[in-house]
Design an enzyme around this catalytic site. Structure first.
Site, PDB file in Angstrom:
ATOM      1  N   HIS A  98     -14.634  -5.715  20.925  1.00  0.00           N
ATOM      2  CA  HIS A  98     -14.881  -6.983  20.233  1.00  0.00           C
ATOM      3  C   HIS A  98     -15.819  -7.877  21.054  1.00  0.00           C
ATOM      4  CE1 HIS A  98     -13.758 -10.385  17.568  1.00  0.00           C
ATOM      5  NE2 HIS A  98     -13.931 -11.098  18.665  1.00  0.00           N
ATOM      6  N   GLU A  99     -15.480  -8.060  22.317  1.00  0.00           N
ATOM      7  CA  GLU A  99     -16.302  -8.930  23.166  1.00  0.00           C
ATOM      8  C   GLU A  99     -17.666  -8.318  23.456  1.00  0.00           C
ATOM      9  OE1 GLU A  99     -15.572 -11.944  23.736  1.00  0.00           O
ATOM     10  OE2 GLU A  99     -13.532 -11.821  22.932  1.00  0.00           O
ATOM     11  N   HIS A 102     -20.062  -9.375  20.777  1.00  0.00           N
ATOM     12  CA  HIS A 102     -20.641 -10.700  21.055  1.00  0.00           C
ATOM     13  C   HIS A 102     -21.696 -10.602  22.155  1.00  0.00           C
ATOM     14  CE1 HIS A 102     -17.730 -12.553  18.489  1.00  0.00           C
ATOM     15  NE2 HIS A 102     -16.692 -12.396  19.293  1.00  0.00           N
TER      16      HIS A 102
END
Length: 274
Positions: free
Chosen positions: A25-26, A29
Site C-alpha cells: 500500500h505504502e 504512494h
C-alpha cells in the site's frame, strides 16, 4: 508455552501478512509520488523507534520500526507521516525545493498519489489469486457453485447417517451402484430417496466400506417455499482442498485473478447437508 504457541500460530502470521499489505500500500504512494516528481523523505514500515534504517541515493530514509502495526510515507514538506498538512518549513524553502513537495503539486498528481495505495493493494490481491489459480488450477463451477468432493465433515448425532454408520472423513464413492463425483450429486440422490434403503460405498482409511442407509423425510426451506426431501444428517467438507479443480492456463489464471477480488465468491457446497 501456550502464549508461545499462540504467537507462532496466530500473531506472527498476522503481523507478516499485515506488513506485506502495508508495504505494498505504502509503496504505491511512494513510487507514484516519485513518478510525479515528489521528494520522499521517509518510507517507514512500522511505527515508533527505529530498529534499523538506511538512506537511498535519492535521499529517502527507509525505516524499519519497532511496532509492526502499519507504516507511512512522508513526503517532503509534510507536517507528519500521514501527510495531514504542510509543515512550517515550506515558507523558508526555495522555489526549487518547494516544487518537489506534495502540496505544491497539481490536483491530478496528488489524486494519483492518494489513489495509488489502494490500487496497489487491489493489484496485490489479483496477483495472489493469479498465483493460486496458476498453481492449483481453477474450481469446477456448476450452477454458480464450486463443486466439492463428496467428503463428510460431520455426522449429526441421532440422525439416519449416524445410524447407518457414517464417520466424519468418509468419502462417498457410489450409491446403489451410481458413481458419486460431488457432494451436490450425493445431495440430489438422498433428497429423492426418502424411506428407501440405499447401498452406499464410502472410502474410509483408504478402504472401501459398504453402508446401508435409509434417508428420513424432512421438511426444509426451498427456493419456492417449504419442501419435503430425504435427509441423512451429514455435512459436506468445508476444506478448500476438497474443491474439484481443473487445469488453468496462464491467460485463464490472469482472467480469474482479475475477476475474483471484485466478484462475489463462488462458494463450494460448504456447510451443505444431506
Amino acid at each position: 508455552m501456550d502464549f508461545l504457541m499462540t504467537t507462532v500460530s496466530y500473531i506472527l502470521p498476522f503481523l507478516i501478512v499485515l506488513s506485506i499489505v502495508v508495504f505494498v500500500h505504502e509503496y504505491g504512494h511512494f513510487i507514484v509520488g516519485r513518478w510525479c516528481g515528489i521528494k520522499v523523505d521517509a518510507f517507514s514500515l512500522g511505527f515508533g523507534p527505529e530498529l534499523f534504517a538506511f538512506d537511498d541515493s535519492k535521499g529517502t530514509r527507509w525505516r524499519f520500526a519497532a511496532i509492526p502495526l502499519g507504516g507511512y510515507v512522508k513526503f517532503h514538506g509534510d507536517a507528519n507521516g500521514a501527510s495531514a498538512g504542510e509543515s512550517q518549513a515550506p515558507a523558508q524553502m526555495s522555489e526549487a525545493e518547494r516544487s518537489v513537495t506534495f502540496f505544491a503539486q497539481p490536483v491530478w498528481k496528488r489524486a494519483a498519489v492518494v489513489f495509488a495505495g489502494p490500487l496497489f493493494n487491489f493489484l496485490l490481491t489479483i496477483g495472489i489469486f493469479f498465483g493460486i489459480f496458476a498453481y492449483f488450477g481453477q474450481p469446477v463451477i456448476v450452477n454458480g457453485q464450486a463443486v466439492v468432493t463428496p467428503r463428510i465433515s460431520a455426522v449429526q448425532e441421532g440422525g439416519a447417517g449416524a445410524a447407518a454408520g457414517f464417520h466424519a472423513g468418509d468419502v462417498v464413492k457410489s450409491v446403489d451402484g451410481e458413481t458419486v463425483e460431488s457432494f451436490s450429486k450425493f445431495q440430489h440422490i438422498i433428497a429423492a430417496s426418502a424411506g428407501k434403503s440405499l447401498r452406499v460405498v464410502v472410502l474410509r482409511d483408504k478402504l472401501e466400506t459398504v453402508l446401508a442407509a435409509t434417508p428420513v423425510l424432512a421438511e426444509v426451506e426451498g427456493a419456492n417455499g417449504k419442501v419435503e426431501i430425504g435427509r441423512l444428517g451429514l455435512n459436506s467438507s468445508a476444506d478448500f482442498r476438497d474443491m474439484l479443480m481443473q487445469p488453468c492456463s496462464l491467460i485463464g489464471a490472469v482472467a480469474w485473478g482479475s475477476m475474483k477480488p471484485g466478484a462475489s465468491s463462488s462458494k463450494p457446497d460448504v456447510l451443505s447437508a444431506v
